[in-house]
Scaffold this active site. Structure first.
Site, short mmCIF file in Angstrom:
data_model
loop_
_atom_site.label_atom_id
_atom_site.label_comp_id
_atom_site.label_asym_id
_atom_site.label_seq_id
_atom_site.Cartn_x
_atom_site.Cartn_y
_atom_site.Cartn_z
N LYS A 98 -1.52 -9.40 2.54
CA LYS A 98 -0.81 -8.99 3.75
C LYS A 98 -1.72 -8.04 4.53
O LYS A 98 -2.35 -7.15 3.93
CB LYS A 98 0.50 -8.28 3.39
CG LYS A 98 1.20 -7.67 4.60
CD LYS A 98 2.61 -7.24 4.29
CE LYS A 98 2.76 -5.86 3.72
NZ LYS A 98 2.27 -4.77 4.57
N ASP A 143 -1.18 -6.06 -0.57
CA ASP A 143 -1.30 -5.43 0.74
C ASP A 143 -2.72 -4.88 0.87
O ASP A 143 -3.13 -4.02 0.07
CB ASP A 143 -0.31 -4.25 0.74
CG ASP A 143 0.26 -3.94 2.09
OD1 ASP A 143 -0.10 -4.62 3.06
OD2 ASP A 143 1.09 -3.01 2.15
N ASP A 185 0.84 -1.20 0.00
CA ASP A 185 0.00 0.00 0.00
C ASP A 185 0.88 1.26 0.00
O ASP A 185 0.39 2.38 -0.06
CB ASP A 185 -1.02 0.00 1.15
CG ASP A 185 -0.37 -0.01 2.52
OD1 ASP A 185 0.87 -0.14 2.61
OD2 ASP A 185 -1.12 0.09 3.52
N SER A 186 2.22 1.05 0.02
CA SER A 186 3.15 2.16 -0.22
C SER A 186 2.92 2.74 -1.62
O SER A 186 3.41 3.83 -1.92
CB SER A 186 4.60 1.69 -0.06
OG SER A 186 4.84 0.54 -0.83
N GLU A 243 8.50 -4.86 10.34
CA GLU A 243 8.99 -3.56 9.83
C GLU A 243 9.42 -2.66 10.99
O GLU A 243 8.69 -2.51 11.98
CB GLU A 243 7.88 -2.84 9.02
CG GLU A 243 8.37 -1.45 8.56
CD GLU A 243 7.49 -0.75 7.55
OE1 GLU A 243 6.47 -1.33 7.12
OE2 GLU A 243 7.84 0.39 7.18
O1 KIV Z 1 3.48 -1.14 1.60
C1 KIV Z 1 4.63 -1.60 1.57
O2 KIV Z 1 5.39 -1.41 0.61
C2 KIV Z 1 5.06 -2.37 2.69
C3 KIV Z 1 6.53 -2.60 2.81
C4 KIV Z 1 7.18 -1.36 3.32
C5 KIV Z 1 6.84 -3.76 3.62
O3 KIV Z 1 4.29 -2.78 3.50
#
Ligand code: KIV
Length: 271
Positions: A118, A88, A49-50, A187
């Site tokens: 995730k 995510d 979700d980044s 994390e």
């Molecule tokens: O959203 C993401 O990219 C993540 C990573 C930082 C592990 O959760």
């Protein structure tokens, strides 16, 4: 050269079986161009979700929408064939109830073809993880620094820095593994607690700002390529300055257009 010789897509059970055998390598991808490049290199691709911050330039991950997760995950699945793909789940799509989580995770799996989801999950979410796993949804549980908790944490800060705080993370990890999570993503946690959780849990741990002892590592691809906005977190190692390469190439193109050196006749049709 770190390209794998796999001929089929990595599965969740194969990832789990890597614990104690070989390190698990992961990177993020949000688009087909990056996903295609990293597919033969990594064991799993995380459609994080980044995306909200890295691809859309927003200030946190909280604004990520389910439809955006589905669109980006679908793009990554469609142009890869070797890496396991994990989506995510965005903020607000799974925290309300186990039923809401199942409905949204099932949509993500069925509309994208990804392999697993995730969830950012302290122990309060363990019941939801159990509900999902019992219904066929493989779950990676993200503990420690959970960016979707940015407002309750008061910013993005390393977690588990006191024995009491470390014990809470260990408890979150244990509850999620007992609930059936196939892996833990750790994390931004103190190194010692990441090491201990890795030793204590039967499922692989994936670290980002955690410990070299973790069973695998993940990074945001744009961070390691030098494509992210500064400052990047301390846990990032910049392996290349692709930003400089892009700037140089675009400057050269702009100069050639302004000087009428591009396009040349060989770039034209019907000449
Ligand atoms: O959203 C993401 O990219 C993540 C990573 C930082 C592990 O959760």
């Amino acid at each position: 050269m770190s390209t794998l010789t796999r001929s089929k897509r990595m599965t969740v059970p194969q990832l789990v079986a890597m614990k104690g055998q070989e390190k698990i390598v992961s990177l993020t991808a949000y688009t087909s161009s990056i996903a295609r490049l990293i597919d033969p290199i990594v064991d799993f691709i995380l459609v994080g979700d980044s995306t909200a911050m890295v691809a859309y330039g927003r200030t946190s991950t909280l604004s990520m929408q389910l439809e955006e997760t589905i669109a980006h995950t679908r793009a990554v699945v469609d142009c890869t064939k070797l890496a396991c793909v994990i989506a995510d789940m965005p903020f607000g799509s799974y925290q309300e109830s186990s039923e809401q989580a199942f409905r949204n995770c099932a949509q993500v799996l069925s509309r994208t073809g990804c392999d697993a989801v995730k969830l950012e999950a302290n122990k309060a979410l363990a019941g939801t993880i159990e509900f999902l796993v019992q219904r066929g949804i493989p779950v990676m549980a993200h503990v420690g620094l959970m960016p979707q908790f940015v407002n309750t944490m008061g910013g993005f800060k390393a977690q588990g820095m006191t024995p009491e705080a470390a014990a809470i993370i260990a408890e979150d990890a244990r509850a999620n593994v007992e609930a059936g999570a196939f892996s833990l993503l750790l994390e931004g946690v103190a190194e010692g607690i990441a090491r201990q959780i890795t030793l204590d849990s039967k499922v692989p741990t994936i670290g980002i700002g955690a410990s070299p002892a973790c069973d695998g590592q993940v990074l945001v691809t744009e961070d390691l390529l030098g494509l992210s906005a500064d400052p990047v977190p301390r846990f990032v190692k910049r392996y290349a300055d692709v930003g400089a390469i892009i700037r140089d190439a675009c400057n050269q193109y702009a100069e050639e257009v302004r000087d009428s050196r591009f396009p040349e006749i060989r770039h034209c049709y019907g000449v």
